[in-house]
Design a protein around this motif. Structure first.
Motif, PDB file in Angstrom:
ATOM      1  N   HIS A   1      20.372  28.504  43.536  1.00 30.07           N
ATOM      2  CA  HIS A   1      19.485  29.661  43.679  1.00 30.07           C
ATOM      3  C   HIS A   1      18.958  29.819  45.095  1.00 30.07           C
ATOM      4  N   ALA A   2      19.229  28.829  45.970  1.00 33.03           N
ATOM      5  CA  ALA A   2      18.912  29.018  47.388  1.00 33.03           C
ATOM      6  C   ALA A   2      19.758  30.126  47.992  1.00 33.03           C
ATOM      7  N   THR A   3      20.875  30.464  47.340  1.00 29.41           N
ATOM      8  CA  THR A   3      21.709  31.576  47.813  1.00 29.41           C
ATOM      9  C   THR A   3      21.044  32.928  47.581  1.00 29.41           C
ATOM     10  N   ALA A   4      20.085  32.978  46.646  1.00 27.79           N
ATOM     11  CA  ALA A   4      19.425  34.235  46.248  1.00 27.79           C
ATOM     12  C   ALA A   4      20.420  35.244  45.679  1.00 27.79           C
ATOM     13  N   LEU A   5      21.534  34.749  45.160  1.00 23.39           N
ATOM     14  CA  LEU A   5      22.506  35.634  44.519  1.00 23.39           C
ATOM     15  C   LEU A   5      22.067  35.931  43.085  1.00 23.39           C
ATOM     16  N   PRO A   6      22.419  37.095  42.553  1.00 20.21           N
ATOM     17  CA  PRO A   6      21.983  37.476  41.195  1.00 20.21           C
ATOM     18  C   PRO A   6      22.862  36.844  40.115  1.00 20.21           C
ATOM     19  N   PHE A   7      22.628  35.580  39.827  1.00 24.14           N
ATOM     20  CA  PHE A   7      23.493  34.868  38.885  1.00 24.14           C
ATOM     21  C   PHE A   7      23.241  35.302  37.439  1.00 24.14           C
ATOM     22  N   LEU A   8      24.315  35.327  36.673  1.00 29.68           N
ATOM     23  CA  LEU A   8      24.239  35.507  35.221  1.00 29.68           C
ATOM     24  C   LEU A   8      23.770  34.194  34.589  1.00 29.68           C
ATOM     25  N   PRO A   9      23.414  34.187  33.301  1.00 27.30           N
ATOM     26  CA  PRO A   9      23.051  32.913  32.655  1.00 27.30           C
ATOM     27  C   PRO A   9      24.170  31.881  32.814  1.00 27.30           C
ATOM     28  N   ALA A  10      23.787  30.669  33.209  1.00 36.73           N
ATOM     29  CA  ALA A  10      24.783  29.636  33.504  1.00 36.73           C
ATOM     30  C   ALA A  10      25.330  29.015  32.234  1.00 36.73           C
ATOM     31  N   GLY A  11      26.546  28.503  32.321  1.00 37.59           N
ATOM     32  CA  GLY A  11      27.172  27.794  31.216  1.00 37.59           C
ATOM     33  C   GLY A  11      26.728  26.344  31.186  1.00 37.59           C
ATOM     34  N   PRO A  12      27.353  25.535  30.321  1.00 40.19           N
ATOM     35  CA  PRO A  12      26.968  24.124  30.207  1.00 40.19           C
ATOM     36  C   PRO A  12      27.440  23.316  31.406  1.00 40.19           C
ATOM     37  N   PRO A  13      26.772  22.208  31.709  1.00 43.42           N
ATOM     38  CA  PRO A  13      27.256  21.319  32.763  1.00 43.42           C
ATOM     39  C   PRO A  13      28.562  20.653  32.353  1.00 43.42           C
ATOM     40  N   VAL A  14      29.406  20.394  33.337  1.00 38.03           N
ATOM     41  CA  VAL A  14      30.728  19.828  33.105  1.00 38.03           C
ATOM     42  C   VAL A  14      30.869  18.574  33.970  1.00 38.03           C
ATOM     43  N   PRO A  15      31.300  17.447  33.399  1.00 38.23           N
ATOM     44  CA  PRO A  15      31.460  16.236  34.215  1.00 38.23           C
ATOM     45  C   PRO A  15      32.570  16.394  35.252  1.00 38.23           C
ATOM     46  N   HIS A  16      32.257  15.972  36.485  1.00 36.91           N
ATOM     47  CA  HIS A  16      33.245  16.053  37.570  1.00 36.91           C
ATOM     48  C   HIS A  16      32.898  15.010  38.622  1.00 36.91           C
ATOM     49  N   GLY A  17      33.799  14.054  38.818  1.00 33.98           N
ATOM     50  CA  GLY A  17      33.620  13.065  39.869  1.00 33.98           C
ATOM     51  C   GLY A  17      32.346  12.248  39.744  1.00 33.98           C
ATOM     52  N   GLY A  18      31.940  11.928  38.522  1.00 30.90           N
ATOM     53  CA  GLY A  18      30.731  11.150  38.315  1.00 30.90           C
ATOM     54  C   GLY A  18      29.461  11.975  38.317  1.00 30.90           C
ATOM     55  N   LEU A  19      29.581  13.283  38.542  1.00 26.60           N
ATOM     56  CA  LEU A  19      28.432  14.190  38.520  1.00 26.60           C
ATOM     57  C   LEU A  19      28.617  15.198  37.391  1.00 26.60           C
ATOM     58  N   ARG A  20      27.630  16.053  37.229  1.00 22.05           N
ATOM     59  CA  ARG A  20      27.722  17.140  36.252  1.00 22.05           C
ATOM     60  C   ARG A  20      27.530  18.451  36.993  1.00 22.05           C
ATOM     61  N   VAL A  21      28.577  19.268  37.004  1.00 24.23           N
ATOM     62  CA  VAL A  21      28.534  20.523  37.768  1.00 24.23           C
ATOM     63  C   VAL A  21      28.375  21.694  36.815  1.00 24.23           C
ATOM     64  N   VAL A  22      27.764  22.744  37.329  1.00 23.56           N
ATOM     65  CA  VAL A  22      27.562  23.984  36.577  1.00 23.56           C
ATOM     66  C   VAL A  22      28.215  25.117  37.356  1.00 23.56           C
ATOM     67  N   LEU A  23      28.902  26.004  36.644  1.00 24.77           N
ATOM     68  CA  LEU A  23      29.462  27.200  37.271  1.00 24.77           C
ATOM     69  C   LEU A  23      28.419  28.311  37.221  1.00 24.77           C
ATOM     70  N   TYR A  24      28.004  28.758  38.392  1.00 19.89           N
ATOM     71  CA  TYR A  24      27.091  29.894  38.517  1.00 19.89           C
ATOM     72  C   TYR A  24      27.914  31.126  38.864  1.00 19.89           C
ATOM     73  N   ARG A  25      27.757  32.197  38.071  1.00 23.36           N
ATOM     74  CA  ARG A  25      28.562  33.413  38.238  1.00 23.36           C
ATOM     75  C   ARG A  25      27.656  34.616  38.467  1.00 23.36           C
ATOM     76  N   THR A  26      28.174  35.553  39.227  1.00 18.53           N
ATOM     77  CA  THR A  26      27.488  36.833  39.352  1.00 18.53           C
ATOM     78  C   THR A  26      28.341  37.921  38.719  1.00 18.53           C
ATOM     79  N   GLY A  27      27.723  39.062  38.480  1.00 17.07           N
ATOM     80  CA  GLY A  27      28.477  40.270  38.220  1.00 17.07           C
ATOM     81  C   GLY A  27      28.940  40.847  39.552  1.00 17.07           C
ATOM     82  N   ILE A  28      29.299  42.108  39.570  1.00 14.91           N
ATOM     83  CA  ILE A  28      29.723  42.762  40.813  1.00 14.91           C
ATOM     84  C   ILE A  28      28.518  42.912  41.738  1.00 14.91           C
ATOM     85  N   LEU A  29      28.670  42.425  42.967  1.00 16.58           N
ATOM     86  CA  LEU A  29      27.568  42.494  43.919  1.00 16.58           C
ATOM     87  C   LEU A  29      27.354  43.935  44.379  1.00 16.58           C
ATOM     88  N   PRO A  30      26.104  44.365  44.472  1.00 17.39           N
ATOM     89  CA  PRO A  30      25.822  45.730  44.937  1.00 17.39           C
ATOM     90  C   PRO A  30      26.098  45.873  46.434  1.00 17.39           C
TER      91      PRO A  30
END
Length: 371
Positions: free
Chosen positions: A342-371
């Motif tokens: 959220h430091a990007t200040a992009l208008p993200f949609l609701p995030a999905g579940p965290p996914v294990p990757h390389g010993g961490l848990r990552v989340v995919l943050y998505r936007t709709g079409i940027l204005p």
């Protein structure tokens, strides 16, 4: 078990990505896919196993479930394992190994369970057992039910056969393909990755757009099974649906070594003509000519607090660049911390579940079409 007998096929993926893989499997025409913890189950025959390994981009491996029975002690496991028709699936002249896991069961010693099953295979089939065998029999004893599968993939399916050069903690191709799918990518738009690393997102996107099978350049464990039909398999592999997209797929990175890795990997994958890589910083990022599409990236995470705080300006600059120059585009961003995303200040949609990757848990943050 013969090629005409339907059985359960399990396609594995990272926890959290099961619905996305199920969507892919459904669109690839497999019969009644069902998401379950850790993957997707379908019903099929041996040619469907071959097709799943060859076609499905998001599966980590494909297991053929060949037997299932209730078992409460090792002597019973020994008896029932000797009754499995091992010769209908395994070959007498091909080495095998057994892996077992136990959960919430009266049989709790996985090593002893694996030993009983291996003994049954040796006794009834005569095949040699070796610790580095290409064919793996997998037994899972869960709540006193033993499910026996054969790993038909061998080497994990994210190893497409072209990526020799990788950077630190690379994103697996299987996961990259599912994150692309989650962002709505179907091959009909350009993709930009401004932190491309070894080129995974860009190459996967190019292959999807060109309709290249992910397993086209490698071998599989099922080629060593008794159920394998070389003629039918070669006919399946020979079917080509390649198309030429009207646009290219673009990667950039501030590190010259990453750009060189991406170019080499794209060449080995056969998508040099569809991809473009260059050395550039985030502040130099501009959209390519042509229609808008998807910006997707796997930026540095910062696993320690100090590192995370130091990355905030990078995420802020990324958001400012995308909002200023990429109107009409969508964005997909992987992050381990909500604060950094959220430091990007992009208008993200609701995030999905965290996914294990390389010993961490990552989340995919998505936007709709940027204005």
């Amino acid at each position: 078990m013969t090629n005409d007998t339907p059985f359960e096929i399990f396609l594995a993926t990272a926890p959290g990505l099961e619905p996305v893989l199920c969507d892919e499997v459904r669109h690839k025409g497999f019969n009644s896919p069902k998401p379950v913890p850790g993957g997707v189950v379908v019903k099929g025959r041996w040619p469907d196993v071959w097709r799943a390994n060859l076609w499905v981009r998001g599966a980590g491996r494909v297991l053929a479930r060949i037997a299932s029975f209730r078992v409460v002690h090792l002597a019973q496991l020994d008896t029932l394992a000797h009754r499995v028709a091992w010769g209908s699936v395994l070959r007498r002249d091909v080495p095998f190994r057994v892996e077992a896991s136990c959960a919430a069961s009266r049989i709790w010693h996985s090593g002893a369970a694996a030993q009983r099953i291996a003994t049954a295979i040796r006794d009834t089939l005569g095949a040699p057992e070796t610790p580095d065998a290409a064919v793996t029999v997998m037994a899972r004893i869960d709540h006193d039910v033993c499910t026996i599968s054969v790993d038909t993939s061998g080497e994990a399916l994210h190893r497409r056969g072209y990526k020799e050069a990788v950077n630190a903690a690379p994103l697996r191709e299987t996961m990259a393909s599912l994150f692309l799918r989650q962002c709505g990518f179907d091959g009909s738009e350009p993709v930009v990755d401004p932190m491309c690393g070894s080129g995974t997102f860009v190459i996967e996107a190019a292959e999807i757009a060109a309709r290249l099978n992910p397993g086209r350049a490698r071998h599989f464990a099922f080629e060593q099974l008794a159920t394998f039909d070389e003629v039918a398999w070669q006919q399946m592999r020979a079917v080509k649906n390649r198309r030429t997209p009207e646009f290219r797929f673009h990667g950039s990175d501030r590190d010259a070594g990453a750009v060189a890795m991406s170019i080499a990997n794209a060449e080995r994958a056969g998508v040099t003509d569809l991809t473009s890589f260059r050395q550039a910083t985030i502040s130099e990022l501009t959209p390519p000519d042509g229609p808008p599409g998807l910006v997707i990236l796997n930026p540095p995470y910062g696993s320690r607090l100090g590192e995370s705080q130091a990355l905030t300006p990078l995420y802020r600059a990324l958001g400012q660049t995308l909002k200023a120059r990429f109107a009409g585009w969508r964005v997909g961003l992987l992050a381990t911390e909500n604060r950094l995303a959220h430091a990007t200040a992009l208008p993200f949609l609701p995030a999905g579940p965290p996914v294990p990757h390389g010993g961490l848990r990552v989340v995919l943050y998505r936007t709709g079409i940027l204005p």
